[in-house]
Design an enzyme around this catalytic site. Structure first.
Site, PDB file in Angstrom:
ATOM      1  N   ARG A  10     -16.265 -22.386 -12.197  1.00 51.65           N
ATOM      2  CA  ARG A  10     -17.172 -23.407 -11.681  1.00 51.65           C
ATOM      3  C   ARG A  10     -17.600 -24.395 -12.755  1.00 51.65           C
ATOM      4  O   ARG A  10     -18.225 -25.407 -12.461  1.00 51.65           O
ATOM      5  CB  ARG A  10     -18.405 -22.745 -11.060  1.00 51.65           C
ATOM      6  CG  ARG A  10     -18.054 -21.945  -9.804  1.00 51.65           C
ATOM      7  CD  ARG A  10     -19.247 -21.282  -9.179  1.00 51.65           C
ATOM      8  NE  ARG A  10     -20.317 -22.248  -8.908  1.00 51.65           N
ATOM      9  CZ  ARG A  10     -21.581 -21.930  -8.764  1.00 51.65           C
ATOM     10  NH1 ARG A  10     -21.959 -20.681  -8.864  1.00 51.65           N
ATOM     11  NH2 ARG A  10     -22.480 -22.847  -8.503  1.00 51.65           N
ATOM     12  N   CYS A  11     -17.269 -24.121 -14.010  1.00 54.75           N
ATOM     13  CA  CYS A  11     -17.665 -24.961 -15.146  1.00 54.75           C
ATOM     14  C   CYS A  11     -16.533 -25.923 -15.505  1.00 54.75           C
ATOM     15  O   CYS A  11     -15.405 -25.503 -15.758  1.00 54.75           O
ATOM     16  CB  CYS A  11     -17.989 -24.066 -16.337  1.00 54.75           C
ATOM     17  SG  CYS A  11     -18.220 -24.950 -17.886  1.00 54.75           S
ATOM     18  N   SER A  12     -16.840 -27.207 -15.552  1.00 51.92           N
ATOM     19  CA  SER A  12     -15.802 -28.206 -15.843  1.00 51.92           C
ATOM     20  C   SER A  12     -15.229 -28.026 -17.250  1.00 51.92           C
ATOM     21  O   SER A  12     -14.019 -28.166 -17.445  1.00 51.92           O
ATOM     22  CB  SER A  12     -16.343 -29.620 -15.661  1.00 51.92           C
ATOM     23  OG  SER A  12     -17.384 -29.892 -16.582  1.00 51.92           O
TER      24      SER A  12
END
Length: 115
Positions: A10-12
């Site tokens: 979920r973390c870019s």
């Protein structure tokens, strides 16, 4: 020894770091650390491999558990490491490990130094 990435999809920055590794032809072992939190021993090893002076440097200090547990007032390294093991959302991401070295992928290019 395979390259390992402690990854949060979920973390870019985590996604960008994984993509960078793959662009370099590296297929890392992906550890979804929120689902499978590393042990306190593993976290202690990561702090050492990252060359950090304190486990706090590997913590996300703006996350709710950091505030709720009043970790800004905790100095004991073992307590900081245990807090990350129990609340993996506190672990900075992504962390890439290659043998005895590790790097935090913020920015993603940081990991190139250990490949």
């Amino acid at each position: 020894m395979p390259v390992t990435i402690y990854h949060n999809p979920r973390c870019s920055k985590s996604r960008q770091t994984l993509a960078l590794l793959e662009e370099k032809g590296i297929e890392p072992e992906v550890v979804l650390y929120l689902e499978n939190p590393p042990s306190s021993a593993t976290l202690k090893s990561l702090v050492k491999k990252l060359g950090l002076k304190s486990a706090r440097e590997m913590m996300r200090v703006k996350e709710a558990p950091y505030v709720e547990l009043d970790l800004k007032n905790v100095d004991a390294e073992s307590a900081l490491i245990d807090a990350m093991a129990e609340n993996p959302i506190l672990i900075e991401r992504p962390i890439v490990v290659n043998g005895g070295e590790a790097a935090i992928g913020r920015p993603p290019e940081n990991v190139l130094n250990i490949l």
